[in-house]
Design a protein around this motif. Sequence first.
Motif, PDB file in Angstrom:
ATOM      1  N   VAL A  12      51.087  41.657  33.285  1.00 40.92           N
ATOM      2  CA  VAL A  12      50.065  42.412  33.444  1.00 40.92           C
ATOM      3  C   VAL A  12      49.067  41.872  32.164  1.00 40.92           C
ATOM      4  CG1 VAL A  12      49.043  44.680  33.397  1.00 40.92           C
ATOM      5  CG2 VAL A  12      51.225  44.260  34.554  1.00 40.92           C
ATOM      6  N   LEU A  13      49.436  41.803  30.926  1.00 44.13           N
ATOM      7  CA  LEU A  13      48.768  41.699  29.760  1.00 44.13           C
ATOM      8  C   LEU A  13      48.224  40.248  29.945  1.00 44.13           C
ATOM      9  CD1 LEU A  13      50.638  43.137  27.138  1.00 44.13           C
ATOM     10  CD2 LEU A  13      48.717  44.059  28.093  1.00 44.13           C
ATOM     11  N   GLN A  14      48.957  39.218  30.507  1.00 38.56           N
ATOM     12  CA  GLN A  14      48.346  37.885  30.762  1.00 38.56           C
ATOM     13  C   GLN A  14      47.410  37.803  31.688  1.00 38.56           C
ATOM     14  OE1 GLN A  14      51.037  35.482  33.097  1.00 38.56           O
ATOM     15  NE2 GLN A  14      50.043  33.432  32.438  1.00 38.56           N
ATOM     16  N   ILE A  15      47.428  38.551  32.869  1.00 38.74           N
ATOM     17  CA  ILE A  15      46.362  38.566  33.796  1.00 38.74           C
ATOM     18  C   ILE A  15      45.288  39.458  33.160  1.00 38.74           C
ATOM     19  CG2 ILE A  15      45.654  39.631  36.166  1.00 38.74           C
ATOM     20  CD1 ILE A  15      48.505  39.275  36.947  1.00 38.74           C
ATOM     21  N   ILE A  58      39.725  38.813  31.357  1.00 37.44           N
ATOM     22  CA  ILE A  58      38.492  39.015  30.319  1.00 37.44           C
ATOM     23  C   ILE A  58      37.936  37.620  29.895  1.00 37.44           C
ATOM     24  CG2 ILE A  58      37.987  39.651  27.969  1.00 37.44           C
ATOM     25  CD1 ILE A  58      40.249  41.963  28.345  1.00 37.44           C
ATOM     26  N   LEU A  59      38.597  36.454  29.959  1.00 49.70           N
ATOM     27  CA  LEU A  59      38.131  35.418  29.506  1.00 49.70           C
ATOM     28  C   LEU A  59      37.314  34.772  30.466  1.00 49.70           C
ATOM     29  CD1 LEU A  59      41.114  33.799  27.792  1.00 49.70           C
ATOM     30  CD2 LEU A  59      39.020  34.599  26.699  1.00 49.70           C
ATOM     31  N   TYR A  60      37.623  34.858  31.734  1.00 45.67           N
ATOM     32  CA  TYR A  60      36.990  34.274  33.443  1.00 45.67           C
ATOM     33  C   TYR A  60      35.733  35.164  33.209  1.00 45.67           C
ATOM     34  CZ  TYR A  60      41.436  32.011  34.216  1.00 45.67           C
ATOM     35  OH  TYR A  60      42.506  31.174  34.481  1.00 45.67           O
ATOM     36  N   ALA A  84      40.631  28.565  28.358  1.00 48.66           N
ATOM     37  CA  ALA A  84      41.245  29.651  28.758  1.00 48.66           C
ATOM     38  C   ALA A  84      42.831  29.630  29.068  1.00 48.66           C
ATOM     39  CB  ALA A  84      40.702  30.397  29.697  1.00 48.66           C
ATOM     40  N   GLN A  85      42.860  28.435  29.772  1.00 47.70           N
ATOM     41  CA  GLN A  85      44.159  27.995  30.153  1.00 47.70           C
ATOM     42  C   GLN A  85      45.326  27.499  29.196  1.00 47.70           C
ATOM     43  OE1 GLN A  85      43.745  29.518  33.667  1.00 47.70           O
ATOM     44  NE2 GLN A  85      45.569  28.458  33.231  1.00 47.70           N
ATOM     45  N   ALA A 122      36.584  36.213  38.557  1.00 47.90           N
ATOM     46  CA  ALA A 122      37.393  36.586  37.573  1.00 47.90           C
ATOM     47  C   ALA A 122      38.730  37.005  37.971  1.00 47.90           C
ATOM     48  CB  ALA A 122      36.856  37.117  36.273  1.00 47.90           C
ATOM     49  N   PHE A 123      38.526  38.293  38.469  1.00 53.76           N
ATOM     50  CA  PHE A 123      39.903  38.905  38.871  1.00 53.76           C
ATOM     51  C   PHE A 123      40.747  38.063  39.905  1.00 53.76           C
ATOM     52  CE2 PHE A 123      42.479  41.656  41.928  1.00 53.76           C
ATOM     53  CZ  PHE A 123      43.249  42.150  40.928  1.00 53.76           C
ATOM     54  N   ILE A 124      40.117  37.334  40.945  1.00 50.82           N
ATOM     55  CA  ILE A 124      40.984  36.634  41.856  1.00 50.82           C
ATOM     56  C   ILE A 124      41.560  35.478  41.010  1.00 50.82           C
ATOM     57  CG2 ILE A 124      40.707  35.052  43.798  1.00 50.82           C
ATOM     58  CD1 ILE A 124      38.358  36.950  44.952  1.00 50.82           C
TER      59      ILE A 124
END
Length: 362
Positions: free
Chosen positions: A213-216, A221-223, A291-292, A239-241
């Motif tokens: 969950v923290l990773q997503i 946020i970054l996206y 981000a990746q 960004a969420f998708i």
Amino acid sequence: MNSKTIAYGIIKALGIVLGAVLLCYFLYAIQSIILYIAIAAVISLIGRPIVSFLKNKLHLPNTLSVIIVLVLVVSICVSLITLFIPIIIKQSQNLGQIDINTFKSDLNELNFQIRDYLGLKQLDLVQGLKETSFVRNFDFSLIPNFMNKVFGWLGTTLIGLFSVIFISFFLLKDSKLMLNSILVFANRGDETRFKRAFDKIKVLLSRYFVGLVLQILVLFILYTILLTIFEVDNPVAIAFICAFLNIVPYLGPVVAGVLMMLFVVSSNLGSDFSTVILPRLLYVMGGYCIAQLIDNFINQPLIFGKSVKSHPLEIFLIILIAGLLFNVLGMIVAIPFYTALKVIAKETFSEYKIVKNLTKNL
């Protein structure tokens, strides 16, 4: 060995086979309920630390703590729905108002600009779309059937949501409910070993899902920042998708990157390719790669290495094997399933050398 014994053995074997077939059919028939239980179990694993914090640190009653966690889960679901529904409505209105000739002109203009920029003699995006088997063989009578399926899916989703919340409530309220359900399969005298393995699995998987969950959240946020800076339409939803797609190891980030690039192009359709679209594509792709890298070298080692206590190469091989055997679903459940399997193996087959080496960090 007389004929009576042989006949009894054959009947017993047939009975076992018939029982296995009926069990498989039963599990197939109730697969939706199994899915509800699995989702509720994941919610309980994620929510358990919050419930413990509310009970032990804030001294709230157990039931109230569980209700607060479930209200938080429902609020997140409602927030996501309220995030996407206005976007869908807006896009539907835009589709209804679209000028086909203008859209075709924009595609042709983009086609000419890409062709000139790349130095190609022939490149026709519109004609290429027309010649695809999807466009030529598309059956417009499928649209009403699709709408019926959508409404049926909404009804099933509401039932599933209520079921998941109901099951999650009791799993969070009584932490021993799942344990007691599993102990019915343990032989007499093995209850202690089962309990020890279950507690260890619960702790490891709870850490894993919380970390996921923290990773997503970090990627979201970054996206969002990246897409907002470059003025892409609906940056929060996109960004969420794209962040959510990262739950599929290795394959998810690739799909998310392609999807993000498509949204960048669609948001700038009609603009000059060489001076607007291409630079923004390069900038967004660069930001996406950064981000990746943050996710690969900071988030994932903390989640996969520390939470499930497995070597990165070990995790890579397990995900690869699961993907080959069970496709995308196998890649998603590979790490939780492998972690549970390791704990069970340590409690059951600890005398074997290979088990000792694989489970030495557990």
